[in-house]
Design an enzyme around this catalytic site. Structure first.
Site, short mmCIF file in Angstrom:
data_model
loop_
_atom_site.label_atom_id
_atom_site.label_comp_id
_atom_site.label_asym_id
_atom_site.label_seq_id
_atom_site.Cartn_x
_atom_site.Cartn_y
_atom_site.Cartn_z
N GLU A 1 0.85 -1.21 0.00
CA GLU A 1 0.00 0.00 0.00
C GLU A 1 0.88 1.26 0.00
O GLU A 1 0.74 2.14 0.86
CB GLU A 1 -0.97 -0.02 1.19
CG GLU A 1 -1.90 -1.23 1.14
CD GLU A 1 -3.09 -1.18 2.10
OE1 GLU A 1 -3.14 -0.28 2.96
OE2 GLU A 1 -3.97 -2.06 1.97
N GLU B 1 -4.75 -8.95 -0.23
CA GLU B 1 -5.48 -8.67 1.01
C GLU B 1 -6.96 -8.63 0.67
O GLU B 1 -7.39 -7.78 -0.11
CB GLU B 1 -5.04 -7.35 1.65
CG GLU B 1 -3.67 -7.43 2.31
CD GLU B 1 -3.31 -6.20 3.13
OE1 GLU B 1 -4.22 -5.56 3.69
OE2 GLU B 1 -2.11 -5.90 3.20
O1 AHR Z 1 -4.76 -6.30 7.11
C1 AHR Z 1 -4.68 -5.14 7.88
C2 AHR Z 1 -4.09 -3.97 7.11
O2 AHR Z 1 -4.95 -3.59 6.08
C3 AHR Z 1 -2.77 -4.20 6.42
O3 AHR Z 1 -1.69 -4.05 7.27
C4 AHR Z 1 -2.76 -3.11 5.38
O4 AHR Z 1 -1.99 -3.46 4.26
C5 AHR Z 1 -4.23 -2.92 5.05
O5 AHR Z 1 -4.57 -1.60 5.02
#
Ligand code: AHR
Length: 537
Positions: free
Chosen positions: A207, A341
């Site tokens: 990110e 994610e």
């Molecule tokens: O999964 C939790 C968080 O969500 C991660 O650290 C981040 O990459 C995302 O914003």
């Protein structure tokens, strides 16, 4: 949607019957059934469903790593070199293809040297992203790769682009992968691992448009080129077998900002030279409805059930949208879309540290998982890797632990039921999903995928989203002579049923079977259920 027969409405005489019908539907949900025709053409083959779409994510966050995986060698909880035996045994059954580590946002603050060497000499640092708690660094590189080895998985290492340097990341890779007697390899040997580790996947930042450093696309691209060039797998033998796949940061939602980011990275990829490369573009998408997450993970009703599932189905639009951009610059689909994610993100459980992202996991989450896995499978030509967030004790977890106790979640069972789809070949199928509506929210009533495993066995995964009606799937098959279907089904008394330490089997799969008649199968799906069967010939 409740479908009232027109003749009932028109005829006054039928009113008592209508009343009985309504009472049956409203008071005894589940007794009505919807017939749905589904045809599978097993003589045709689609894309391979890469086993990596069943990947996991384990970040240094809350009790995800510490307590969830690592209890330390001196713990009274049974462990192997500090890693809990119960968790390893449970994960082995999932055949976890890869684990992304150490973050998430944590990765861009992680300095690997703090996590190697004798345990009593490790640096004690902080975890500012996640509750500002102490990071003891007792679970570091060697421990993570031991864990990977114990569960039989592959490592997906996310390197620090935000606050690290290319040299630091290159040294880390040399420490892990070189087979030559360099100083770093000798240090690895002194730390108990003379043989080089295998690193299959490398994430270049996390990110980077936000917690990874708030970079512009151009700034990130400059970093990507540098890291891609210098952060190598230093073991030629491993490169010959399978080159380490390098994954660039991609979009994190919908909207012009993410379109612009994706266009910029893919355009640069199109004109990349010999000196830098990428093999994956990451995408993050959580099921939240709106930020900050306010929907609860427990004690919710049908309206929230339907809204969350509606929200999760937005994954389809995002995957299609970013695949289309990637197709423009990479028509041969060399670059994988890596959804590293995803999952349901709810309000923290009352009383928990909000920075630890603790939530329960219900039948709704198992269905949510199945819907997303189906979307990835339908886009298998481009989506070749995905990582649910997260593995243990954090967000949509497979496993919840509390000291010596462990419970498997409904999502765990969904993943276990889908194991036969790992590296299976998609088989086309057609059905009219129908509609299930709750208030203003309308959803497909059913969802399904089909695939053949490496032994040629045909598998079906069927989800009935409707919590009030059974779905009678009338399955006709071409290319196979079906005798029967056997497998498992997962449902529970309520949409918000959960497994707890006191009651661990409220949501657990049960055997399922059906006999074919005239080559056709009638598969009777319970309301709010997930069913996976193989077709016996
Ligand atoms: O999964 C939790 C968080 O969500 C991660 O650290 C981040 O990459 C995302 O914003």
């Amino acid at each position: 949607m409740l479908r009232v027969p027109r003749t009932f409405i028109l005829s006054l005489a039928a009113r008592p019957l209508l009343l009985i019908w309504l009472l049956t539907v409203l008071i005894a949900p589940g007794v009505i059934a919807q017939k749905i025709a589904l045809s599978v053409d097993a003589s045709k083959a689609g894309a391979k469903i890469d086993r990596n779409i069943f990947g996991q994510f384990a970040e240094h966050l809350g009790h995800g790593v510490y307590e969830g995986i690592w209890v330390g060698p001196d713990s009274t909880i049974p462990n192997t070199r500090g890693i809990r035996n119960d968790v390893v045994a449970a994960l082995k059954a999932l055949k976890v293809p890869n684990v992304r580590w150490p973050g998430g946002c944590f990765a861009d603050e992680y300095h690997w040297r703090k996590g190697i060497g004798p345990a009593d000499r490790r640096a004690i640092s902080l975890n500012p992203n996640w509750g500002g708690v102490i990071e003891p660094n007792t679970f570091g590189t060697n421990e993570f790769l031991d864990f990977i080895d114990q569960i039989g998985s592959e490592a997906y290492i996310s390197v620090n682009v935000g606050s690290g340097t290319p040299q630091e990341a290159a040294d880390w890779l040399e420490y892990m992968t070189t087979a030559q007697p360099t100083t770093l390899a000798k240090e690895r040997a002194a730390n108990g691992h003379p043989a080089p580790y295998k690193i299959a996947y490398l994430g270049i930042g996390n990110e980077s448009w936000d917690c990874g450093g708030n970079m512009t696309p151009d700034y990130y691209l400059d970093q990507l080129k540098i890291y891609s060039r210098f952060v190598r797998n230093f073991n030629p033998a491993q490169q010959d077998r399978q080159p380490m796949l390098k994954i660039a940061v991609g979009p994190g939602g919908d909207g012009p900002r993410w379109t612009e980011w994706t266009e910029a990275i893919m355009k640069a990829y199109q004109s990349h030279t010999w000196s830098w490369d990428m093999s994956g573009l990451s995408m993050h998408n959580y099921t939240v409805v709106k930020w900050p997450p306010s929907y609860t993970s427990v004690d919710f009703g049908e309206a929230e059930y339907a809204q969350i599932l509606k929200s999760t189905l937005e994954m389809e639009g995002l995957v299609s949208k970013y695949s289309a951009i990637m197709d423009k610059y990479d028509p041969q689909k060399k670059v994988a879309l890596v959804v590293d994610e995803w999952g349901g993100w709810y309000a923290p459980l009352p009383g928990s540290n909000p920075g630890f992202l603790v939530q329960q996991n219900s039948l709704r989450d198992a269905i949510l998982a199945a819907l997303n896995l189906n979307i990835f499978a339908r886009h298998a030509d481009r989506v070749r890797m995905a990582n649910i967030a997260q593995m243990i004790n954090v967000l949509q977890a497979m496993i919840i632990t509390d000291k010596e106790k462990m419970v498997l979640t409904p999502t765990y069972y969904a993943f276990r039921m889908y194991v036969p789809f790992q590296d299976a070949i998609s088989v086309p199928l057609a059905f009219d999903s129908g509609t299930y509506a709750r208030g203003e929210t309308s959803l497909p009533r059913v969802d399904a995928i089909a695939a053949k495993d490496k032994n040629g066995k045909l598998w079906l995964a069927l989800t009935n989203l409707d919590p009030n009606s059974r779905a009678e799937m009338q399955v006709s098959l071409q290319g196979v002579q079906a005798k029967s279907a056997t497998g498992e089904t997962l449902t529970a008394p309520k949409v918000d049923s959960v497994n707890t330490f006191a009651s661990p089997n409220t949501v657990a799969p049960k055997p399922f079977s059906a006999q074919a008649q005239g080559g056709k199968l009638a598969l009777n799906l319970e309301p709010k259920s997930l069913t996976v069967v193989s077709i016996e010939q």
